[in-house]
Design a protein around this motif. Structure first.
Motif, short mmCIF file in Angstrom:
data_model
loop_
_atom_site.label_atom_id
_atom_site.label_comp_id
_atom_site.label_asym_id
_atom_site.label_seq_id
_atom_site.Cartn_x
_atom_site.Cartn_y
_atom_site.Cartn_z
N ARG A 668 -10.12 -8.04 -18.23
CA ARG A 668 -10.22 -9.30 -17.49
C ARG A 668 -9.93 -9.03 -16.02
O ARG A 668 -9.13 -8.17 -15.66
CB ARG A 668 -9.24 -10.33 -18.04
N SER A 669 -10.58 -9.82 -15.15
CA SER A 669 -10.36 -9.65 -13.72
C SER A 669 -10.62 -10.97 -13.01
O SER A 669 -11.20 -11.91 -13.56
CB SER A 669 -11.27 -8.56 -13.15
N GLY A 670 -10.19 -11.03 -11.77
CA GLY A 670 -10.41 -12.20 -10.92
C GLY A 670 -10.14 -11.83 -9.49
O GLY A 670 -9.51 -10.80 -9.19
N ARG A 671 -10.61 -12.66 -8.54
CA ARG A 671 -10.42 -12.36 -7.14
C ARG A 671 -10.34 -13.63 -6.32
O ARG A 671 -10.74 -14.71 -6.76
CB ARG A 671 -11.56 -11.48 -6.60
N ASP A 672 -9.80 -13.49 -5.13
CA ASP A 672 -9.78 -14.57 -4.16
C ASP A 672 -9.90 -13.96 -2.78
O ASP A 672 -9.54 -12.79 -2.56
CB ASP A 672 -8.48 -15.39 -4.27
N ALA A 673 -10.45 -14.75 -1.84
CA ALA A 673 -10.59 -14.32 -0.45
C ALA A 673 -10.01 -15.41 0.44
O ALA A 673 -10.33 -16.59 0.29
CB ALA A 673 -12.06 -14.08 -0.11
N LEU A 674 -9.16 -15.00 1.36
CA LEU A 674 -8.55 -15.95 2.28
C LEU A 674 -8.67 -15.36 3.69
O LEU A 674 -9.57 -14.57 3.97
CB LEU A 674 -7.09 -16.19 1.89
N GLY A 675 -7.79 -15.72 4.57
CA GLY A 675 -7.82 -15.18 5.92
C GLY A 675 -6.63 -15.68 6.70
O GLY A 675 -5.89 -16.57 6.25
N TYR A 676 -6.44 -15.12 7.88
CA TYR A 676 -5.26 -15.47 8.68
C TYR A 676 -5.52 -15.12 10.13
O TYR A 676 -6.51 -14.47 10.48
CB TYR A 676 -4.03 -14.74 8.16
N PHE A 677 -4.63 -15.54 10.99
CA PHE A 677 -4.63 -15.16 12.39
C PHE A 677 -3.36 -14.37 12.69
O PHE A 677 -2.27 -14.76 12.26
CB PHE A 677 -4.67 -16.39 13.31
#
Length: 681
Positions: A668-677
């Motif tokens: 099983r796997s999963g992912r997320d993408a976010l970001g920042y300054f």
């Protein structure tokens, strides 16, 4: 474990905001783009310090300057989701999905979010009808031609996601983590185990291991250190000829299935023999080949393999009749589920039996792989673990839809104040919002702009924490005016059960945060002033205020509402019931209701408890509320903290920097993408 493979993504630093930062073709300066970028930056900073309302305002302003920027819409949806407004979040994500290029990583991620949240029917795992489990991994006993253990006969899952495995063939029990790594071997006292068969755990963490050939039960502490024996070999009272399966009831009494004498023996929590039962008498035909046993509330269930029947007894051994008479073939061990059903190991199959209805349904089958399952149980993450004695492995099974849809991964916040050192908090759940526990550094891959980061390190896991924080909300209504002593008692018990009291809110017409900085102040705050009590008291505003106080503290946290159980007419004037439930559930806050007085709990209070993993308690029931609230420390928590060193250019803090987290657990796997300054320079 499946090997992590870095995914290339379209969300690249400056390119991700190409529209947002674009210049006007004529003037070379796009004022809207500049203002959108500044508001977007403020929104992200607010989001990462749990200021979701502030973030919403900033993202809305940024969107007013750049209405068709999908990245802003995506973040706006995240802020709405964390604020409890799931339907509004879904609308923002749906619009962002329309604007992102079809097939891009962003569109795939949002599609996964939309499907997961829309399809949730329950927040916590239920053994639903017609559910099927298929193999998703295994803890093999053989590796590289060498046996790691032999002939597993039983499994005992633990709250941290690991499992004790009884290895009958190699005379040991093994502690195995969620990745299948053997963390500990226990071989008993100096003379060792003599064919260990089954294992059970008492409320204080002690382990009980039946020894089939030894004719005894070994008692170990929670760490696996041997302490004592219960019983000896023989046919007398408290003796055994081939003890097999065992169980412990809610009061820590021990029940032992003795196959050789065809009886069940019961012992006190300290190992003192009480009595045996199972002989023919009255309507009971007597055991011929007793195997599995399980205790559910005030009843004990024993399966006879020869009769292919599960019999029902009370805790005194009195026969209550058959519970299951059809659908069994070669039944072995029984394990109770939290819904009051029975998991039955039956040859190459695992069955789910309902003592209430008598129905038996298949959960899983080994199919052509074959083998003989002696024991099975659900682990903390909802996987079904099967001790395959003949195939010499522990088989891991999951729901078909869970394997297809994978894990639900959320990067909850990014801390970059020490840039280039970046800290991220990642929350991992299954598709039913149950936390995934037991992960470590091997399960995570962090990338920036599709490339693995430098110096990735695993900092902490919330499931390992033994501390809990609570916020209290006290009902200030005419119903609780005469119950001030009970309110004080409830506050005292709640504070004693928790490691940290974050806030105490008086739920009057205008919610007020009371003083809690001293024992005297806390006592007075619990009582409340006469002016605080009002028929127009506000349940929703008070809950929201107290829940917000919990966001930055310990990950094991709960909001405890103390009241009469009756909500007033203005209970949901500002925030709706589903919004309050989502706000707490989406931020990992369990809701508990403590009833003072003689009333019952309104269905809305029960709903909030059910949807967040809490429960309804009565002040003077079951030795008060302390024991139940102390269990908050044991609640599963799926939040993980990791650090890395960034290599991305920051444009002096003005560039949006992407970060991705991928999580792997067996198949099983999963992912997320976010970001920042990064901080401005």
């Amino acid at each position: 474990m499946k090997k992590p493979v870095a995914l290339s993504i379209i969300l690249l630093g400056f390119a991700a905001l190409s529209v947002l930062f674009s210049q006007d073709a004529n003037t070379g300066f796009d004022r809207n783009a500049l203002m959108a970028r500044d508001e977007f930056r403020r929104g992200i900073l607010a989001y990462n310090r749990y200021g979701f309302n502030e973030a919403l305002l900033s993202f809305e302003k940024a969107l007013s300057h750049k209405p068709s920027e999908p990245l802003i819409l995506e973040w706006l949806g995240r802020a709405y989701y964390r604020s409890g407004l799931e339907e509004t979040a879904l609308r923002q994500w749906q619009e962002a999905l329309r604007l992102y290029p079809a097939g891009s990583k962003q569109s795939l991620l949002l599609t996964s979010y939309l499907e997961t949240i829309r399809n949730r029917r329950a927040l916590f795992f239920m053994s639903e009808d017609q559910v099927r489990f298929v193999e998703s991994g295994r803890y093999p006993a053989k590796q590289g031609g060498m046996f790691l253990y032999r002939q597993p006969s039983a499994v005992l899952p633990l709250p941290d996601g690991s499992v004790w495995v009884v290895a009958y063939g190699s005379n040991e029990i093994l502690l195995i983590d969620v990745n299948g790594v053997i963390k500990q071997r226990v071989r008993g006292p100096l003379n060792g185990f003599d064919r260990p068969y089954d294992i059970a755990r008492s409320s204080d963490g002690r382990l009980f291991v039946s020894e089939y050939r030894g004719g005894r039960i070994s008692v170990l502490d929670s760490q696996g250190n041997w302490k004592a024996y219960v019983g000896t070999k023989g046919r007398g009272p408290g003796q055994f000829i081939g003890p097999q399966n065992i169980c412990i009831d809610g009061e820590d009494y021990l029940y032992v299935v003795d196959f050789g004498t065809q009886r069940i023996s019961k012992f006190t929590p300290d190992g003192t023999y009480l009595f045996s039962f199972g002989a023919k008498g009255g309507d009971f035909p007597g055991f011929r080949a007793p195997t599995g046993i399980a205790a559910i509330e005030d009843q004990v269930f024993v399966v006879d393999q020869a009769d292919r029947t599960i019999y029902r007894f009370d805790k005194s051994g009195n026969y209550l009749g058959p519970a299951i008479q059809d659908g069994l073939t070669v039944p072995e061990a029984l394990r109770p589920t939290r819904e009051g059903k029975l998991i039955v190991a039956d040859g190459t199959k695992i069955l789910l039996a309902s003592p209430d209805t008598g129905l038996v349904q298949p959960l899983a089958s080994l199919g052509n792989a074959g083998g003989r399952i002696l024991g099975a149980d659900f682990d903390q993450n909802g996987s079904l673990l099967a001790a395959n004695f003949q195939a010499e492995e522990v088989t891991v099974l999951n729901r078909t839809e869970d394997i297809a849809s994978g894990l639900f991964v959320q990067i909850e916040r990014v801390l970059a104040d020490k840039f280039p050192l970046v800290t991220i908090e990642v929350h991992v759940q299954d598709r039913h919002r149950r936390p995934i526990v037991g992960l470590d550094a091997r399960n995570f891959l962090i990338t920036e702009a599709g490339k693995p980061v430098l110096e990735q390190s695993f900092v902490s896991a919330s499931y390992l924490s033994n501390t809990a924080a609570i916020s209290l909300v006290l009902e200030r209504s005419p119903n609780t005016t005469p119950l001030q002593t009970e309110l004080q008692t409830a506050v005292k018990d709640s504070v004693a059960a928790a490691d940290r009291l974050v806030s105490l809110v008086s739920a009057g017409e205008i919610p007020v945060k009371e003083r809690i900085d001293s024992a005297a102040a806390l006592q007075q705050s619990a009582k409340g002033s006469a002016a605080a009590y009002s028929p127009r008291w506000r349940f929703d505003l008070s809950l929201r205020l107290a829940a917000t106080d919990l966001l930055p503290v310990e990950k094991k946290r709960a909001l405890v509402f103390v009241g009469s159980g009756r909500l007033g007419q203005k209970a949901f004037d500002t925030y709706g019931l589903s919004e309050l439930a989502s706000y707490m559930a989406n931020n990992g806050i369990a809701f508990y209701t403590v009833i003072v007085g003689n009333g019952g709990a309104d269905k809305e209070l029960q709903y909030l408890c059910d949807q967040t993993g809490g429960q309804v308690l009565r002040l003077y029931q079951n030795q008060g509320i302390g024991p139940a609230l102390r269990q908050i420390r044991q609640n599963p928590a799926g939040s993980y903290t990791l650090q890395y060193r960034s290599q991305l250019p920051t444009d002096f803090g003005r560039a949006f920097l992407p970060v991705e987290a991928e999580v792997y657990l067996l198949e099983r796997s999963g992912r997320d993408a976010l970001g920042y300054f990064a901080p401005l320079q």
